[in-house]
Design a protein around this motif. Structure first.
Motif, short mmCIF file in Angstrom:
data_model
loop_
_atom_site.label_atom_id
_atom_site.label_comp_id
_atom_site.label_asym_id
_atom_site.label_seq_id
_atom_site.Cartn_x
_atom_site.Cartn_y
_atom_site.Cartn_z
N LEU A 140 31.26 33.65 38.70
CA LEU A 140 30.91 35.06 38.80
C LEU A 140 29.87 35.47 37.77
O LEU A 140 29.11 36.40 37.99
CB LEU A 140 32.16 35.93 38.65
CG LEU A 140 31.98 37.40 39.06
CD1 LEU A 140 31.90 37.52 40.58
CD2 LEU A 140 33.10 38.27 38.52
N ALA A 145 27.66 38.80 37.33
CA ALA A 145 27.78 39.55 36.08
C ALA A 145 26.54 39.47 35.21
O ALA A 145 26.24 40.42 34.47
CB ALA A 145 29.01 39.07 35.30
N LEU A 244 31.22 43.02 31.75
CA LEU A 244 31.54 42.96 33.17
C LEU A 244 32.34 41.71 33.52
O LEU A 244 33.35 41.78 34.23
CB LEU A 244 30.25 43.02 33.98
CG LEU A 244 30.37 43.04 35.51
CD1 LEU A 244 31.29 44.15 35.98
CD2 LEU A 244 28.98 43.19 36.13
N SER A 245 31.93 40.56 33.02
CA SER A 245 32.64 39.33 33.34
C SER A 245 34.00 39.27 32.65
O SER A 245 35.01 38.90 33.27
CB SER A 245 31.79 38.11 32.97
OG SER A 245 31.35 38.17 31.63
N THR A 248 36.33 41.74 34.37
CA THR A 248 36.85 41.21 35.63
C THR A 248 37.94 40.19 35.36
O THR A 248 38.98 40.17 36.04
CB THR A 248 35.71 40.56 36.44
OG1 THR A 248 34.69 41.54 36.67
CG2 THR A 248 36.23 40.04 37.77
N LEU A 251 41.12 42.06 34.49
CA LEU A 251 41.75 42.69 35.66
C LEU A 251 42.44 41.64 36.54
O LEU A 251 43.56 41.86 37.02
CB LEU A 251 40.72 43.47 36.47
CG LEU A 251 40.18 44.74 35.81
CD1 LEU A 251 39.01 45.30 36.61
CD2 LEU A 251 41.28 45.79 35.67
N LEU A 252 41.78 40.51 36.76
CA LEU A 252 42.38 39.46 37.58
C LEU A 252 43.62 38.87 36.92
O LEU A 252 44.51 38.36 37.60
CB LEU A 252 41.36 38.34 37.84
CG LEU A 252 40.17 38.73 38.72
CD1 LEU A 252 39.19 37.56 38.81
CD2 LEU A 252 40.62 39.16 40.12
N LEU A 258 45.15 45.88 38.22
CA LEU A 258 44.15 45.75 39.28
C LEU A 258 44.63 46.43 40.57
O LEU A 258 43.85 47.09 41.26
CB LEU A 258 43.84 44.27 39.54
CG LEU A 258 42.81 43.99 40.64
CD1 LEU A 258 41.50 44.72 40.40
CD2 LEU A 258 42.58 42.48 40.75
N LEU A 360 32.11 47.09 39.26
CA LEU A 360 33.53 46.82 39.45
C LEU A 360 34.05 47.41 40.75
O LEU A 360 34.82 46.78 41.49
CB LEU A 360 34.34 47.36 38.26
CG LEU A 360 34.19 46.59 36.95
CD1 LEU A 360 34.90 47.34 35.82
CD2 LEU A 360 34.74 45.18 37.07
N LEU A 363 32.63 45.33 43.64
CA LEU A 363 33.14 43.96 43.65
C LEU A 363 34.51 43.88 44.32
O LEU A 363 34.74 43.04 45.21
CB LEU A 363 33.24 43.43 42.21
CG LEU A 363 33.86 42.05 42.02
CD1 LEU A 363 33.01 40.97 42.68
CD2 LEU A 363 34.04 41.76 40.52
N PHE A 364 35.41 44.77 43.93
CA PHE A 364 36.78 44.68 44.48
C PHE A 364 36.89 45.35 45.86
O PHE A 364 37.85 45.09 46.59
CB PHE A 364 37.78 45.27 43.49
CG PHE A 364 37.96 44.39 42.28
CD1 PHE A 364 38.58 43.16 42.39
CD2 PHE A 364 37.47 44.78 41.04
CE1 PHE A 364 38.73 42.33 41.29
CE2 PHE A 364 37.61 43.96 39.93
CZ PHE A 364 38.24 42.73 40.06
N VAL A 395 35.68 31.96 40.33
CA VAL A 395 36.50 32.82 41.18
C VAL A 395 36.46 32.31 42.62
O VAL A 395 35.55 31.58 43.03
CB VAL A 395 36.03 34.29 41.15
CG1 VAL A 395 36.23 34.88 39.77
CG2 VAL A 395 34.58 34.42 41.59
#
Length: 397
Positions: A140, A145, A244-245, A248, A251-252, A258, A360, A363-364, A395
């Motif tokens: 990612l 990112a 950003l990376s 993420t 969150l994952l 998330l 974000l 992305l999701f 990812v």
């Protein structure tokens, strides 16, 4: 029992939490002695209130010739003890800092960033579409990112994106802890050469970008404009790419949080602020130096004694944030110090916020089942860099 001051703790028990020793320092001595790599004994600030106080106090200088890195970094020897490079306002005090920052402030307002929103949204959608055409797993960082903030800062400054491989490589050298003085000097020389060439080009062919605006205004010299360009180019993509990376990744790794964001996309603003607070990518803190003797929290700091303000520790201060070691996307994060504080507070913070919000959310939405392709322990975090993040984020979906 040894009374020798400790070095700055750097060992993390997990990717999210700063070194555990910082919490102990903050609870017992929110300002305490710190041993620097060159043997100098200065100070470490770990509480939120004292961090704000130091960063807002004009008696504490940001000048490069007075700064010491709290961790060993051979490359910074190139800059320590010498005046700030032309245009590098982060290494200046007023009035020089004020003179240069005033030329930039109007281009980084929240209103100006909102005007950039359609461009950023298009960049994000283009990269997500390319991801969708790829076969997972992917990195990612490489696919999303890093290129999104790199393209954004290039468009804002007026730097051809075709130069990205060179400036990304040289930026990484400047931020790498083990970079030698020679490597750092060559990287800086290359970046300065790139920006000087662009400045000269824009004197004859100005367009609607920040470098052209600075050239047309005529207030700053060529060297100053080039220096501002290098500073914004390097910091403008490295910081947001890592936020950003790493965000993420967080969150994952926190599926309950998330799930809240997916269920309520309006949480995205809170999400960005909480990730900035919780992760605090300036993981070694911010250097300052008193230019006169200063009394603070019962301690007398002598002029010239280096001070490191630990932003990660301040952003986990329970005196300011309830349960600060818990990621909570609905928390009120008012007053977090991820962008610093005072006159040197990050000028690009509005750009970073809007990039993270757009990226974000999209992305999701595009990949609702996005997941780590490796165990969290196998994600390589960048403890070897001046800015914390991840080197890669595999990812799948």
């Amino acid at each position: 029992m040894s009374t020798e001051p400790p070095a700055l703790p750097t060992r993390r028990m997990n990717p999210w939490d700063p070194p555990a020793e910082l919490a102990g320092f903050r609870a017992r001595e929110p300002i305490r002695r710190l041993r620097y790599p060159d043997g100098h004994v200065g100070w470490l600030v770990t509480s939120h209130s004292l961090a704000r106080s130091v960063l807002a106090d004009p008696r504490f200088s940001a000048r490069s010739e007075l700064k010491r890195a709290p961790v060993a970094r051979p490359g910074v020897d190139l800059f320590f003890g010498v005046p700030a490079l032309p245009g590098w306002l982060v290494d200046m005090d007023a009035p020089e800092h004020t003179r240069i920052r005033r030329q930039l402030a109007g281009r980084f307002t929240a209103h100006r960033m909102r005007e950039l929103k359609p461009q950023i949204e298009q960049l994000v959608e283009d990269h997500l579409a390319a991801m969708a055409r790829s076969k997972p797993p992917i990195d990612l960082v490489e696919a999303f990112a890093l290129p999104v903030p790199s393209l954004t800062i290039c468009e804002l400054l007026g730097v051809p994106y075709g130069e990205r491989a060179d400036f990304q490589r040289n930026s990484a050298t400047l931020f790498r802890l083990e970079a030698s003085v020679d490597d750092a000097a060559k990287a800086m020389e290359h970046l300065n050469g790139l920006l000087r060439g662009l400045v000269e080009h824009k004197r004859g062919r100005p367009s609607d970008d920040l470098l052209s605006m600075l050239v047309t205004d005529g207030t700053l010299s060529t060297e100053e404009i080039a220096g501002v360009g290098v500073l914004l180019l390097t910091a403008g993509h490295e910081t947001t790419a890592n936020s950003l990376s790493l965000g993420t990744f967080a969150l994952l790794s926190h599926p309950d949080q998330l799930a809240r964001l997916k269920a309520d996309p309006s949480l995205v603003d809170n999400t960005v602020e909480e990730l900035l607070r919780y992760l605090t990518i300036f993981h070694f803190g911010v250097p300052r130096t008193p230019v006169v003797d200063v009394e603070i929290a019962g301690q007398r700091l002598r002029a010239g004694e280096s001070v490191t303000v630990s932003l990660p520790a301040a952003n986990r201060d329970p005196e300011h944030f309830d349960e600060p070691d818990r990621l909570d996307l609905s928390r009120r994060t008012t007053g977090h110090l991820a962008f610093g504080y005072g006159i040197h507070q990050c000028i690009g913070q509005n750009l970073a916020r809007i990039e993270m919000r757009i990226a974000l959310q999209a992305l999701f939405r595009r990949f609702p089942d996005l997941a780590l392709a490796v165990p969290p322990t196998e994600v390589p975090v960048s403890t070897d860099m001046g800015i914390y993040g991840v080197h890669r984020l595999p990812v799948t979906w």
